[in-house]
Design a protein around this motif. Structure first.
Motif, short mmCIF file in Angstrom:
data_model
loop_
_atom_site.label_atom_id
_atom_site.label_comp_id
_atom_site.label_asym_id
_atom_site.label_seq_id
_atom_site.Cartn_x
_atom_site.Cartn_y
_atom_site.Cartn_z
N GLU A 1 8.01 31.13 -15.41
CA GLU A 1 7.90 31.68 -16.77
C GLU A 1 7.63 30.58 -17.80
OE1 GLU A 1 11.49 33.87 -17.60
OE2 GLU A 1 11.33 35.02 -15.73
N TYR A 2 8.05 29.35 -17.49
CA TYR A 2 7.86 28.21 -18.39
C TYR A 2 6.64 27.37 -18.00
CZ TYR A 2 12.67 29.17 -19.81
OH TYR A 2 13.82 29.76 -20.28
N GLY A 3 5.98 27.75 -16.91
CA GLY A 3 4.88 26.95 -16.41
C GLY A 3 5.36 25.71 -15.66
N PHE A 4 6.60 25.76 -15.19
CA PHE A 4 7.21 24.64 -14.47
C PHE A 4 7.24 24.93 -12.97
CE2 PHE A 4 10.14 23.67 -18.36
CZ PHE A 4 9.09 23.05 -19.01
N GLY A 5 7.42 23.85 -12.21
CA GLY A 5 7.53 23.96 -10.76
C GLY A 5 8.80 23.28 -10.28
N ARG A 6 8.87 23.07 -8.98
CA ARG A 6 10.07 22.48 -8.37
C ARG A 6 10.32 21.05 -8.82
NH1 ARG A 6 9.19 25.11 -2.40
NH2 ARG A 6 9.49 27.25 -3.14
N ALA A 7 9.27 20.30 -9.09
CA ALA A 7 9.46 18.92 -9.56
C ALA A 7 10.15 18.94 -10.93
CB ALA A 7 8.13 18.19 -9.64
N HIS A 8 9.77 19.87 -11.78
CA HIS A 8 10.41 20.01 -13.09
C HIS A 8 11.90 20.34 -12.91
CE1 HIS A 8 6.15 20.81 -13.94
NE2 HIS A 8 6.39 20.31 -15.14
N HIS A 9 12.17 21.23 -11.95
CA HIS A 9 13.55 21.63 -11.68
C HIS A 9 14.39 20.43 -11.27
CE1 HIS A 9 16.43 24.36 -9.13
NE2 HIS A 9 17.04 23.77 -10.14
N ARG A 10 13.87 19.63 -10.34
CA ARG A 10 14.63 18.46 -9.86
C ARG A 10 14.89 17.48 -10.99
NH1 ARG A 10 11.42 19.62 -5.26
NH2 ARG A 10 9.79 18.19 -5.92
N VAL A 11 13.88 17.21 -11.80
CA VAL A 11 14.05 16.28 -12.92
C VAL A 11 15.09 16.83 -13.89
CG1 VAL A 11 12.92 15.26 -14.94
CG2 VAL A 11 11.77 15.22 -12.71
N LEU A 12 14.93 18.07 -14.28
CA LEU A 12 15.86 18.71 -15.21
C LEU A 12 17.29 18.69 -14.66
CD1 LEU A 12 15.69 20.14 -17.94
CD2 LEU A 12 15.32 22.29 -16.71
N HIS A 13 17.43 19.00 -13.38
CA HIS A 13 18.75 19.03 -12.75
C HIS A 13 19.43 17.66 -12.84
CE1 HIS A 13 21.94 19.98 -9.89
NE2 HIS A 13 21.73 18.76 -9.42
N PHE A 14 18.75 16.62 -12.41
CA PHE A 14 19.40 15.31 -12.37
C PHE A 14 19.59 14.70 -13.74
CE2 PHE A 14 18.34 15.69 -7.88
CZ PHE A 14 19.59 15.40 -7.34
N VAL A 15 18.71 14.96 -14.67
CA VAL A 15 18.91 14.46 -16.03
C VAL A 15 20.08 15.20 -16.68
CG1 VAL A 15 17.89 14.19 -18.34
CG2 VAL A 15 16.53 13.66 -16.30
N ASP A 16 20.21 16.48 -16.40
CA ASP A 16 21.35 17.24 -16.93
C ASP A 16 22.66 16.73 -16.33
OD1 ASP A 16 22.50 19.48 -18.46
OD2 ASP A 16 22.90 20.37 -16.48
N ARG A 17 22.67 16.43 -15.05
CA ARG A 17 23.88 15.98 -14.36
C ARG A 17 24.23 14.53 -14.66
NH1 ARG A 17 27.67 17.88 -12.41
NH2 ARG A 17 27.65 16.92 -10.36
N GLN A 18 23.23 13.73 -15.03
CA GLN A 18 23.44 12.30 -15.26
C GLN A 18 22.85 11.91 -16.62
OE1 GLN A 18 24.75 10.12 -12.78
NE2 GLN A 18 25.06 11.81 -11.36
N PRO A 19 23.44 12.34 -17.72
CA PRO A 19 22.89 12.01 -19.04
C PRO A 19 22.74 10.49 -19.20
CG PRO A 19 24.70 13.56 -19.25
CD PRO A 19 24.68 13.11 -17.83
N GLY A 20 21.62 10.08 -19.76
CA GLY A 20 21.37 8.65 -19.97
C GLY A 20 20.72 7.98 -18.77
N LEU A 21 20.28 8.77 -17.83
CA LEU A 21 19.60 8.27 -16.64
C LEU A 21 18.34 7.52 -17.06
CD1 LEU A 21 20.20 8.79 -13.57
CD2 LEU A 21 18.58 10.66 -13.70
N THR A 22 18.07 6.39 -16.42
CA THR A 22 16.83 5.67 -16.72
C THR A 22 15.72 6.22 -15.83
OG1 THR A 22 17.16 3.96 -15.04
CG2 THR A 22 18.10 3.54 -17.25
N ILE A 23 14.51 5.93 -16.18
CA ILE A 23 13.36 6.37 -15.38
C ILE A 23 13.44 5.73 -13.99
CG2 ILE A 23 10.85 6.20 -15.16
CD1 ILE A 23 10.75 6.79 -18.20
N ALA A 24 13.83 4.46 -13.93
CA ALA A 24 13.95 3.77 -12.63
C ALA A 24 15.00 4.47 -11.75
CB ALA A 24 14.31 2.31 -12.84
N GLU A 25 16.13 4.85 -12.34
CA GLU A 25 17.17 5.54 -11.57
C GLU A 25 16.68 6.91 -11.10
OE1 GLU A 25 21.19 3.74 -13.71
OE2 GLU A 25 20.07 5.36 -14.71
N LEU A 26 15.96 7.61 -11.94
CA LEU A 26 15.43 8.92 -11.56
C LEU A 26 14.40 8.79 -10.44
CD1 LEU A 26 15.53 11.93 -12.10
CD2 LEU A 26 13.87 11.61 -13.94
#
Length: 168
Positions: free
Chosen positions: A43-68
């Motif tokens: 519905e948002y035009g997102f896929g599974r990669a978006h889900h994984r990024v959103l999930h881990f950024v939500d769970r680990q606020p302040g995550l760096t790009i390298a950590e992700l």
């Protein structure tokens, strides 16, 4: 349906004979596990990669790009495309690091948190349903099994991410 009991867990699995039943059950379980979020993400035009990024950024606020990148094990190019969309649509924001101003720290927006939570609740409902008829220690057994599916050299890192265990 076959009874899934063995005197010793894994005793009937031989390395020289593929465990097709378990391989296929993992494929089908994953297919259905991600199908609920897939419908909403679409519905948002997102896929599974978006889900994984959103999930881990939500769970680990302040995550760096390298950590992700380390968590997801995807290319920087793939992450940049997905992250750009999530930022443009205001689900994630990139903030300047406090100690190193060149560093970008990732945070979900309230909208991003709401979507991540909605998806996690859908998947939690499926997990709860799957565990509901099993023995009381089933969650612990499933957890141990899933951890042991992870490469041994990465288990400690994953356990710290998932359970918050500290390095000794």
């Amino acid at each position: 349906m076959p009874v899934l009991r063995s005197p010793r867990l894994g005793a009937d699995i031989r390395a020289d004979h593929p465990a097709y039943d378990l391989i296929e059950l993992l494929f089908f379980a994953y297919r259905d596990f991600v199908s609920d979020p897939d419908r909403i993400l679409d519905e948002y035009g997102f896929g599974r990669a978006h889900h994984r990024v959103l999930h881990f950024v939500d769970r680990q606020p302040g995550l760096t790009i390298a950590e992700l990148l380390d968590i997801l094990r995807i290319t920087k190019q793939s992450l940049n495309r997905v992250l750009k969309e999530l930022i443009e649509k205001r689900f994630i924001e990139s903030r300047m690091g406090t100690s190193d101003r060149r560093q970008r720290l990732l945070h979900v927006t309230p909208q991003g948190h709401d979507l991540a939570l909605k998806l996690a609740k859908l998947q939690t409902k499926r997990i709860a349903r799957a565990l509901s008829d099993l023995e009381p220690d089933a969650k612990e057994l499933v957890t141990r099994y899933l951890v042991r599916l992870i490469d041994p050299d990465d288990r400690e890192h994953v356990e710290r991410l998932v359970f918050g265990k500290q390095e000794v």
